[in-house]
Design a protein around this motif. Structure first.
Motif, short mmCIF file in Angstrom:
data_model
loop_
_atom_site.label_atom_id
_atom_site.label_comp_id
_atom_site.label_asym_id
_atom_site.label_seq_id
_atom_site.Cartn_x
_atom_site.Cartn_y
_atom_site.Cartn_z
N TYR A 62 0.80 -1.22 0.00
CA TYR A 62 0.00 0.00 0.00
C TYR A 62 0.84 1.27 0.00
N ARG A 63 2.03 1.19 0.56
CA ARG A 63 2.93 2.36 0.61
C ARG A 63 4.32 1.93 0.18
N PRO A 64 4.48 1.57 -1.12
CA PRO A 64 5.76 1.01 -1.58
C PRO A 64 6.92 1.99 -1.49
N GLU A 65 6.64 3.26 -1.37
CA GLU A 65 7.73 4.24 -1.30
C GLU A 65 8.43 4.25 0.05
N ILE A 66 7.83 3.62 1.06
CA ILE A 66 8.44 3.59 2.40
C ILE A 66 9.52 2.51 2.42
N GLN A 67 10.67 2.86 2.98
CA GLN A 67 11.79 1.94 3.02
C GLN A 67 11.61 0.88 4.10
N GLY A 68 12.36 -0.22 3.95
CA GLY A 68 12.24 -1.36 4.84
C GLY A 68 12.34 -1.05 6.33
N PRO A 69 13.38 -0.34 6.80
CA PRO A 69 13.49 -0.06 8.23
C PRO A 69 12.30 0.74 8.77
#
Length: 363
Positions: A210-217
């Motif tokens: 849903y929010r692919p722009e957010i990075q893994g950490p």
């Protein structure tokens, strides 16, 4: 950015992480002993309303089918609650145009235009009348109340009458974030279906969708702060919750010492958020309350502090729980006063930091 999560529950075809709950509903239908009322309970934002509409669509579609229809006339047993978004029933439910589906939810006040704080009695009475009408499509009448704990007392009593004398071929799906707020007589007349919070790994997976722009950490931080609620995780993501959380921990890192000037700057920054200022300050209150709640649990011997809180917990929680419990209660009062009494939220947030400073000094 995907807009899939922005779909309302009535139009959302996806539900992940609640296979057991789906199986319970499907088995009740296939067994021919479907309770007339279900209370779908659990924390806010984990998919309760999405499940309710998923089952509502299923019942409306299956109930309208002619008897039999399987191989050599044997009834076909559905294996899933899912309906394709292309299905006419799905589309009509999504648009609010299905004649056999009734819905009660909070609506804007026609006089002020502001969202009501509760579901009013007239809405519930209309639903009760709706339930007693003959299904327009020869199947079932289905009602979704979202959320049942938001009904006013008159509305709850009106609903109770429908639960006491349910009409045939009628199904009530009551979504609740706080089942304990409902009348015991309502709870006793419903089959309870409790949805568990989602595991952090599932929330991380959903955030990546849903929010692919957010990075893994950052996804991991948001998942840890969400209490198993993808809805809460998305809301935090959209409000920069991970960054707010780390800023807050930096301010609390030296408790019982507190940099009053830095706290003032933090509150000023949130208050300058324009139209989002109130929501940002509410998010900050919510995050702070979460920190204090986890510190109190850790001090009581139930490790709950998140990784970024471990340093504070190691220094502060060994002194006892009572002061943290008092701080948590005071945060709740400050947040309620700022919301309900229209007090200065910025000043209330500054006072909240002061409450934590007092707690850490006397803990």
């Amino acid at each position: 950015m995907s807009d899939e999560f922005a779909r309302p529950p009535r139009a959302n075809p996806d539900l992940l992480g609640h296979d057991d709950a789906e199986a319970t509903l499907l088995n009740a239908w296939n067994g021919g002993r479907l309770p007339h009322a279900w209370l779908i309970a659990g924390p806010r934002g984990i998919g309760k309303a999405t499940l309710a509409y998923r089952f509502a669509r299923f019942v409306l579609a299956e109930g309208a089918k002619p008897a039999g229809g399987g191989l050599f006339g044997a009834p076909a047993r559905p294996e899933s609650l899912g309906l394709s978004p292309a299905d006419p029933v799905f589309r009509r439910v999504a648009s609010g145009g299905h004649s056999d589906l009734g819905v009660a939810e909070r609506t804007p006040n026609p006089k002020t235009g502001k969202m009501r704080a509760e579901i009013v009695v007239d809405q519930v009475r209309d639903l009760v009348q709706f339930l007693h009408m003959t299904p327009a499509e020869g199947g079932w009448r289905v009602v979704v109340v979202d959320a049942a704990d938001e009904m006013n007392s008159e509305g709850a009593n009106a609903l109770l009458k429908a639960l006491e004398e349910p009409p045939a071929q009628a199904l009530l799906l009551l979504v609740t974030h706080a089942a304990g707020r409902l009348l015991p007589t309502i709870r006793s007349r419903c089959r309870m279906l409790f949805l568990q919070p989602l595991p952090d790994e599932r929330v991380v997976t959903l955030l990546s969708r849903y929010r692919p722009e957010i990075q893994g950490p950052e996804r991991k931080t948001l998942a840890a702060l969400s209490d198993g609620s993808i809805g809460r995780a998305i809301d935090l993501a959209d409000r920069g919750g991970a960054g707010l959380y780390r800023e807050m921990l930096d301010l609390l890192a030296d408790l019982p010492k507190l940099d009053a000037l830095a706290v003032q700057r933090f509150a000023d920054q949130l208050a300058r958020g324009g139209e989002d200022a109130s929501a940002n300050l509410r998010t900050a209150f919510d995050l702070m309350a979460g920190v204090v709640h986890r510190l109190a649990k850790t001090a009581a011997g139930t490790p709950a502090a998140l990784p970024d809180e471990q340093a504070i917990a190691a220094r502060m929680t060994a002194r006892g729980t009572q002061a943290w419990v008092h701080a948590w209660e005071r945060l709740g009062r400050l947040a309620s006063a700022a919301e309900g009494l229209n007090l200065d939220r910025k000043q209330a947030l500054i006072s909240a930091f002061g409450a934590l400073q007092s707690a850490s000094s006397s803990a």
